[in-house]
Design a protein around this motif. Sequence first.
Motif, PDB file in Angstrom:
ATOM      1  N   ASN A 143       5.423  68.637  54.223  1.00 44.83           N
ATOM      2  CA  ASN A 143       6.386  67.803  53.505  1.00 44.83           C
ATOM      3  C   ASN A 143       5.687  66.877  52.514  1.00 44.83           C
ATOM      4  N   ILE A 144       6.277  66.762  51.337  1.00 45.33           N
ATOM      5  CA  ILE A 144       5.820  65.799  50.345  1.00 45.33           C
ATOM      6  C   ILE A 144       7.036  65.092  49.761  1.00 45.33           C
ATOM      7  N   SER A 145       6.790  63.976  49.093  1.00 52.58           N
ATOM      8  CA  SER A 145       7.869  63.251  48.437  1.00 52.58           C
ATOM      9  C   SER A 145       7.768  63.451  46.929  1.00 52.58           C
ATOM     10  N   ALA A 146       8.850  63.130  46.240  1.00 56.99           N
ATOM     11  CA  ALA A 146       8.820  63.205  44.788  1.00 56.99           C
ATOM     12  C   ALA A 146       7.754  62.272  44.225  1.00 56.99           C
ATOM     13  N   ALA A 147       7.524  61.150  44.914  1.00 60.41           N
ATOM     14  CA  ALA A 147       6.500  60.204  44.450  1.00 60.41           C
ATOM     15  C   ALA A 147       5.112  60.836  44.484  1.00 60.41           C
ATOM     16  N   ASP A 148       4.860  61.721  45.453  1.00 62.45           N
ATOM     17  CA  ASP A 148       3.569  62.414  45.508  1.00 62.45           C
ATOM     18  C   ASP A 148       3.338  63.240  44.244  1.00 62.45           C
TER      19      ASP A 148
ATOM     20  N   LEU B  69       9.755  69.614  49.365  1.00 60.01           N
ATOM     21  CA  LEU B  69      10.036  68.425  48.574  1.00 60.01           C
ATOM     22  C   LEU B  69      11.293  67.738  49.082  1.00 60.01           C
ATOM     23  N   THR B  70      11.109  66.520  49.567  1.00 58.88           N
ATOM     24  CA  THR B  70      12.243  65.710  49.986  1.00 58.88           C
ATOM     25  C   THR B  70      12.859  65.044  48.765  1.00 58.88           C
ATOM     26  N   GLU B  71      14.175  65.142  48.656  1.00 60.05           N
ATOM     27  CA  GLU B  71      14.831  64.560  47.495  1.00 60.05           C
ATOM     28  C   GLU B  71      14.653  63.044  47.472  1.00 60.05           C
ATOM     29  N   SER B  72      14.567  62.527  46.262  1.00 56.43           N
ATOM     30  CA  SER B  72      14.276  61.107  46.084  1.00 56.43           C
ATOM     31  C   SER B  72      15.538  60.306  45.815  1.00 56.43           C
TER      32      SER B  72
ATOM     33  N   ASP C 134      13.800  70.360  50.506  1.00 60.13           N
ATOM     34  CA  ASP C 134      14.170  69.938  51.857  1.00 60.13           C
ATOM     35  C   ASP C 134      15.455  69.113  51.825  1.00 60.13           C
ATOM     36  N   ASP C 135      16.258  69.207  52.894  1.00 59.28           N
ATOM     37  CA  ASP C 135      17.492  68.408  53.040  1.00 59.28           C
ATOM     38  C   ASP C 135      18.395  68.527  51.824  1.00 59.28           C
TER      39      ASP C 135
ATOM     40  N   PHE D 144      12.908  76.984  42.895  1.00 60.88           N
ATOM     41  CA  PHE D 144      12.632  76.860  44.321  1.00 60.88           C
ATOM     42  C   PHE D 144      12.647  78.225  44.992  1.00 60.88           C
ATOM     43  N   ASP D 145      11.722  78.428  45.938  1.00 61.08           N
ATOM     44  CA  ASP D 145      11.706  79.642  46.741  1.00 61.08           C
ATOM     45  C   ASP D 145      12.530  79.489  48.010  1.00 61.08           C
ATOM     46  N   GLU D 146      12.842  78.249  48.352  1.00 60.03           N
ATOM     47  CA  GLU D 146      13.489  77.996  49.636  1.00 60.03           C
ATOM     48  C   GLU D 146      14.299  76.714  49.531  1.00 60.03           C
ATOM     49  N   ILE D 147      15.470  76.710  50.147  1.00 58.91           N
ATOM     50  CA  ILE D 147      16.308  75.514  50.215  1.00 58.91           C
ATOM     51  C   ILE D 147      16.702  75.285  51.667  1.00 58.91           C
ATOM     52  N   LYS D 148      16.474  74.086  52.165  1.00 61.52           N
ATOM     53  CA  LYS D 148      16.852  73.718  53.524  1.00 61.52           C
ATOM     54  C   LYS D 148      18.025  72.744  53.449  1.00 61.52           C
ATOM     55  N   ILE D 149      19.150  73.152  54.001  1.00 56.49           N
ATOM     56  CA  ILE D 149      20.380  72.376  53.869  1.00 56.49           C
ATOM     57  C   ILE D 149      20.353  71.183  54.822  1.00 56.49           C
TER      58      ILE D 149
END
Length: 216
Positions: free
Chosen positions: A86-91, A117-120, A146-147, A163-168
């Motif tokens: 997991n990473i953040s948009a800030a990363d 990528l966690t949404e910001s 992610d999410d 994106f290759d993958e989306i996690k709802i």
Amino acid sequence: MGALLNQDNLILCYQPKVDISSQSIVGFEALSRLCIQGDGFIYPDRFIPLINEAGLNCQFSQLVLDQAMTQWELCPNLQQFSLSVNISAADLLSETFINYVIKKKNEQPKIRLILELTESQQTIDQDQVLRSIAKLIINDITISLDDFGKSYSTFDRLDNIPFDEIKIDKDFISDLDINAKHLAIVESTIALAQGYYFSPPIEGRYVTAWVDSYNQ
């Protein structure tokens, strides 16, 4: 908080990803815990906000990446599975961090690395984020969202990212039987089904044994 960010205090557990149609393991997601003497495990909902407030998000993401990739390097039988971190948009705003990730991937090209990528919720430089994502993809690093749905409206250019993958997000899944709107959203965005159905997160030292047991 900075004094706590070291490999001795960081414990990674791994959430299996299982393909629903074949029932086969396809990957694992690294989930972080901080182990503080006397307090046991501290979970991300408690320590991630403190890390972000202290501006240590990139340092922490590097620690997680290092430990997860080291485990995959030391356990060749795990390299058949993707490894998600997991990473953040800030990363993604840090060129140093992006270059660090690419360096790690080049050192271990057999590891199928996915950055989730966690949404910001914050206003960020979306152009810089898009440039960073493009650079990662070019270097054979998969990007997962992610999410999905949690804060989509705050990131209005996500549709430009391959994106290759989306996690709802779980908020959309928990009431599918009574919420027709959420059902419609989930039906239109499903890309991968996973979760605790097959296993809760597994501490790193037990992952190989879990794989052997599952396959049997």
